[in-house]
Design an enzyme around this catalytic site. Structure first.
Site: not given
Ligand code: FAD
Ligand code: NAP
Length: 315
Positions: A135, A138-139
């Site tokens: 990312c 992010c980093d």
């Molecule tokens: P996710 O955060 O992926 O959440 C999805 C959830 O669904 C998870 O908890 C998972 O366990 C759950 N899940 C999946 N499948 C199932 C299932 N079948 N049944 C039940 N539960 C399920 N973004 C920023 O804005 N700033 C940053 O500095 C930043 N740094 C990052 C650093 C890293 C290392 C990473 C990996 C990502 C970073 N991001 C950052 C990106 C950010 O984390 C994501 O864009 C954001 O978390 C997406 O949110 P989401 O709710 O769509 O999905």
């Protein structure tokens, strides 16, 4: 009991959907999250682009208060993996849980996120979050005026290389072929950027470092030779897997319309092609893949779900 709304996934998108649905008046709302709520950002050691949050905080620090805030308004978290979401004859949704049981719901908000693919070189997992990142938004700032490597030859890799070239002193773009998958004008922009060096026909062999993090990447060329690139940061953009498995039906088709990359097609209100089903966060088409936008999607979807359920139950 039929749930007003079932939320699948407890990342920033799912949790915000939970906050807005419950606070907005829906009564039976359950968030199905297979692990601890918080999502993928809890694996980040530092987040500095969430508005209003200043100082050095981890992704875990950021997400810690979110579930408690939702529970205050009545959101129930059930820690279980969802295997499938389907529709039944009465027009309601069925949430199939991995324990074999099902729950019925009037509306569903899916926010199961996406998983950046790993390129598969030595040290990649060991140094992930300690110099290896997926990312740049992010980093990237952590490498201000430093040199970094970008791995990949698609649109994401080239666009992120251009983004990083504005922050970093130099970007080495390592790609396994000499032709790019990316759009021609993006390739041209990369070639015109003086602080991007193309390292072509090369695959990462090993990332190495010390207790402080990454110090370099060794790449291997097609002709068998190798090169050490001394950098503190390696960004890999080799594609993303959308966590869309819950939408796959028994006959192998998806419950709603998707694009070729497996992202859910939604309109500006997070509505999918199926009424009452909403998709949010990293899994939807054109997702910026940020916490702020995932949370925004959750709020938008929740407001739509409230209207949908109000209309449906008063029919
Ligand atoms: P996710 O955060 O992926 O959440 C999805 C959830 O669904 C998870 O908890 C998972 O366990 C759950 N899940 C999946 N499948 C199932 C299932 N079948 N049944 C039940 N539960 C399920 N973004 C920023 O804005 N700033 C940053 O500095 C930043 N740094 C990052 C650093 C890293 C290392 C990473 C990996 C990502 C970073 N991001 C950052 C990106 C950010 O984390 C994501 O864009 C954001 O978390 C997406 O949110 P989401 O709710 O769509 O999905
Ligand atoms: P992608 O197009 O699948 O490209 C992945 C790149 O990583 C390819 O160049 C691939 O090499 C390389 N790669 C894959 N596995 C590797 C490995 N193990 N080691 C080293 N290199 C590896 O993924 P993406 O760039 O994330 O794009 C995904 C989709 O989103 C595409 O359709 C893209 O067009 C679209 N997108 C569009 C925009 C835009 O329109 N502005 C922006 C971003 C993304 P090969 O080329 O040799 O296969």
């Amino acid at each position: 009991m039929i749930l007003d709304c079932a939320i699948v996934g407890g990342g920033p998108a799912g949790l915000t959907a939970g906050l807005y649905t419950t606070r907005g008046g829906l009564e039976n709302v359950v968030m199905f999250e297979k692990g601890m709520p918080g999502g993928q950002i809890t694996s980040s050691s530092e987040i500095e682009n969430y508005p209003g949050v200043t100082g050095e905080i981890t992704g875990m620090d950021l997400m810690m208060p979110w579930p408690e805030q939702c529970q205050k308004f009545g959101l129930v978290h059930e820690m279980v993996e969802v295997s499938r979401v389907s529709k039944n004859e009465s027009g309601n949704f069925l949430i199939h849980k991995s324990d074999g049981t099902t729950v019925e719901a009037h509306s569903v908000i899916v926010g199961t996120g996406s998983t950046p693919r790993r390129a598969g070189f030595k040290g990649e997992d060991e140094f992930f979050g300690k110099g290896v990142s997926t990312c740049a938004t992010c980093d990237g700032f952590f490498y201000k005026a430093k040199e970094v490597v970008v791995v990949g030859g698609g649109d994401t890799a080239l666009e992120e290389a251009l983004y990083l070239a504005k922050i970093c002193s130099k970007v080495y773009l390592v790609h396994r072929r000499d032709a790019f998958r990316s759009a021609p004008n993006t390739v041209q922009r990369v070639k015109n950027t003086s602080n991007i060096e193309l390292v072509l026909n090369a695959v990462p062999d090993e990332v190495y470092g010390d207790a402080m993090g990454v110090t370099g990447l060794r790449v291997k060329f097609k002709d068998g030779s190798s090169r050490d690139i001394e950098v503190p940061g390696v960004f890999t953009f080799v594609g993303n897997d959308v966590n869309n498995q819950v939408l796959i039906q028994e006959d192998g088709t998806f419950l709603c319309d998707m694009n070729e990359q497996g992202q859910v097609l939604v309109d500006i209100s997070m509505r999918t092609s199926v009424k009452g089903l909403f998709a949010t966060g990293d899994m939807r088409v054109e997702a910026p893949k940020q916490v702020i936008s995932a949370a925004g999607d959750g709020a938008v979807a929740a407001l739509q779900a409230i209207s949908y359920v109000d209309e449906k139950v008063s029919e």
